[in-house]
Design a protein around this motif. Structure first.
Motif, PDB file in Angstrom:
ATOM      1  N   UNK A  78       5.114  11.781   0.430  1.00  0.00           N
ATOM      2  CA  UNK A  78       5.623  11.673  -0.984  1.00  0.00           C
ATOM      3  C   UNK A  78       4.832  12.481  -1.814  1.00  0.00           C
ATOM      4  N   UNK A 110       3.081   8.815   5.247  1.00  0.00           N
ATOM      5  CA  UNK A 110       3.675   8.791   4.081  1.00  0.00           C
ATOM      6  C   UNK A 110       3.237   9.175   2.721  1.00  0.00           C
ATOM      7  N   UNK A 111       1.939   9.093   2.669  1.00  0.00           N
ATOM      8  CA  UNK A 111       1.095   9.692   1.402  1.00  0.00           C
ATOM      9  C   UNK A 111       1.393  10.983   1.341  1.00  0.00           C
ATOM     10  N   UNK A 117      14.943   8.573  -3.882  1.00  0.00           N
ATOM     11  CA  UNK A 117      15.535   8.743  -2.344  1.00  0.00           C
ATOM     12  C   UNK A 117      16.442   7.715  -1.896  1.00  0.00           C
ATOM     13  N   UNK A 167       0.823  -1.148  -0.073  1.00  0.00           N
ATOM     14  CA  UNK A 167       0.184   0.076  -0.102  1.00  0.00           C
ATOM     15  C   UNK A 167       0.830   1.220  -0.046  1.00  0.00           C
ATOM     16  N   UNK A 168       1.971   1.020   0.808  1.00  0.00           N
ATOM     17  CA  UNK A 168       2.899   2.319   0.834  1.00  0.00           C
ATOM     18  C   UNK A 168       3.542   2.579  -0.285  1.00  0.00           C
ATOM     19  N   UNK A 216       0.389   5.914   7.594  1.00  0.00           N
ATOM     20  CA  UNK A 216      -0.071   5.816   6.394  1.00  0.00           C
ATOM     21  C   UNK A 216      -0.211   7.188   5.597  1.00  0.00           C
ATOM     22  N   UNK A 230       1.786   6.493  -7.318  1.00  0.00           N
ATOM     23  CA  UNK A 230       0.912   7.529  -7.098  1.00  0.00           C
ATOM     24  C   UNK A 230       1.011   8.654  -8.111  1.00  0.00           C
ATOM     25  N   UNK A 266      10.195   8.074  -7.616  1.00  0.00           N
ATOM     26  CA  UNK A 266      10.733   8.872  -6.424  1.00  0.00           C
ATOM     27  C   UNK A 266      11.271   8.098  -5.275  1.00  0.00           C
ATOM     28  N   UNK A 268       5.839   7.243  -8.569  1.00  0.00           N
ATOM     29  CA  UNK A 268       6.041   6.728  -7.314  1.00  0.00           C
ATOM     30  C   UNK A 268       7.284   5.972  -7.177  1.00  0.00           C
TER      31      UNK A 268
END
Lengths: 260, 162
Positions: B154, B150-151, A26, A6-7, B147, A11, A22, A19
């Protein structure tokens, strides 16, 4: 879907960087970050310094402090109780007889912790002179320097007044010391007005009794005019002339027998 | 094993990880150094028995994070504004001369601009590979909050780096 999935889900709703890209950016950026060597060395040095101390936890320090405090209290209590007991315990009894007669009880510090008159004049003398708490020499000085003693000395018309001292204690060494001190005090007091005669102690009553039966007993106090066995040969041993009180149940008994 | 030897071994194995956490969270390079030293000092004094090396690493990260938080709180109490400090020099990592290569300065600057919890969560998730549950345990926060951190972190990073 796991938490990690999920993390890390791609996105794209905000910004242009995907994502995954990214995350890669990082990771790349941070993979090149290392702890500076000077910081690591300084930390090593700091740890080496603090290691021997072992930096005791606070609870342990408190426990040590409490234990030390309790130990100190215990020692102080023991010293206090022991001191009080030692102070209050009679180790020597000195009878001073001139008529007035008094009996002084001394502790291990040779301080007078009790005094009583053994006759009426003795009681009057002690009312005049409070010797409780005094060191033995000062007490004897005070008694010999009292007005009552001065009057009695004057009535002797130039003859020295006999001061009979009987010492009872359980140590020969202490007895000898008290004999010496008594002699010094009597010689120093009154410029020749007094003459000392030393007697047996209660601890030696049995010996005194033995002497009364004709056996030899060793002199406990040596030297000085009128000291035991020095010429008088009676009172000091409580023997010589037969010890009037017979059994010699103490210093004063043996001594009185010799004197009378 | 003697405690000092164990800590020395941990210093060799996890110095980089702990440094990154400290440098990410501390306001200045000096603060990061202090937090780094304090973390290993606590390891020497208070470290429990570790079941695995991962357990030890997670313990060190948690301690380092807490040490940095405590330092920030102290600084806030002494009226040294965090925002002012960050405006002046960014965080320790962004201003550190130990970061090699200018190519990554943009990434570090962007990370430095994130709020503290978001920064730590993103770092632990992306770089160290921890799950949200593990991060929640380390940062003492609810898992759903992690969560969110993090969301949001980002998203902000993407916006800053786009």
């Amino acid at each position: 879907m796991t938490n990690q999935e999920r993390t890390l889900q791609p996105r794209t709703s905000a910004g242009d960087v995907p994502d995954d890209a990214l995350d890669a950016l990082l990771r790349d950026a941070f993979s090149s970050v290392a702890a500076p060597s000077d910081v690591v060395e300084a930390t090593k040095a700091s740890l080496a310094e603090s290691a021997p101390r072992a930096r005791k936890p606070l609870a342990k320090i408190y426990r040590i402090r409490i234990a030390a405090t309790l130990a100190a209290c215990f020692i102080l209590t023991a010293v206090g109780v022991g001191g009080a007991t030692a102070w209050g315990s009679v180790v020597s009894v000195v009878e001073v007889q001139v008529n007035p007669s008094v009996e002084l009880s001394l502790n291990c510090f040779d301080a007078v912790i009790a005094a009583q008159g053994t006759n009426d004049d003795g009681r009057l003398l002690l009312e005049e002179c409070d010797v409780i708490g005094m060191p033995y020499e000062r007490a004897l000085d005070a008694l010999l320097g009292s007005d009552m003693m001065a009057r009695i000395a004057l009535s002797q018309e130039g003859r020295p007044l006999e001061v009979n001292v009987a010492i009872s204690c359980d140590s020969d060494e202490r007895q000898q010391q008290l004999c010496d001190r008594s002699e010094q005090c009597v010689n120093a007091a009154g410029a020749g007005q007094y003459r000392l005669r030393l007697g047996w102690g209660a601890a030696n009553a049995e010996q005194g009794e033995a002497s009364a039966q004709g056996e030899d007993a060793p002199d406990q106090c040596e030297g000085g005019e009128g000291s035991a066995g020095a010429g008088n040969g009676n009172g000091a041993h409580g023997a010589g002339n037969g010890s009037g009180n017979g059994s010699g149940n103490g210093a004063s008994n043996g001594y009185h027998g010799g004197r009378d | 094993m003697k405690r000092s030897l164990r800590t020395e071994r941990a210093l060799g194995a996890y110095a980089d990880t702990v440094w990154r956490v400290c440098a990410l969270s501390a306001r200045t390079h000096a603060d990061a150094q202090d937090a780094f030293q304090e973390t290993f000092a606590r390891h020497l004094e208070k470290a429990p028995h570790f079941r695995t090396s991962e357990h030890e690493k997670a313990w060190l990260i948690r301690v380092a994070t807490n040490v940095c938080k405590d330092m920030l709180k102290r600084a806030e109490r002494s009226n040294a504004s965090l925002e002012q400090e960050q405006e002046r020099g960014g965080n320790a990592l962004a201003s550190s001369a130990d970061v090699p290569g200018a190519a990554y300065s943009e990434v570090f600057d962007a990370m430095a601009r994130l709020p503290c919890d978001q920064r730590a969560s993103v770092y632990l998730s992306v770089v160290e590979g921890y799950t949200a549950a593990e991060i929640a345990a380390m940062l003492d926060a609810p898992e759903n909050t992690v969560y969110s951190w993090i969301s949001r972190g980002k998203r902000q990073l993407r916006e800053m780096l786009s």
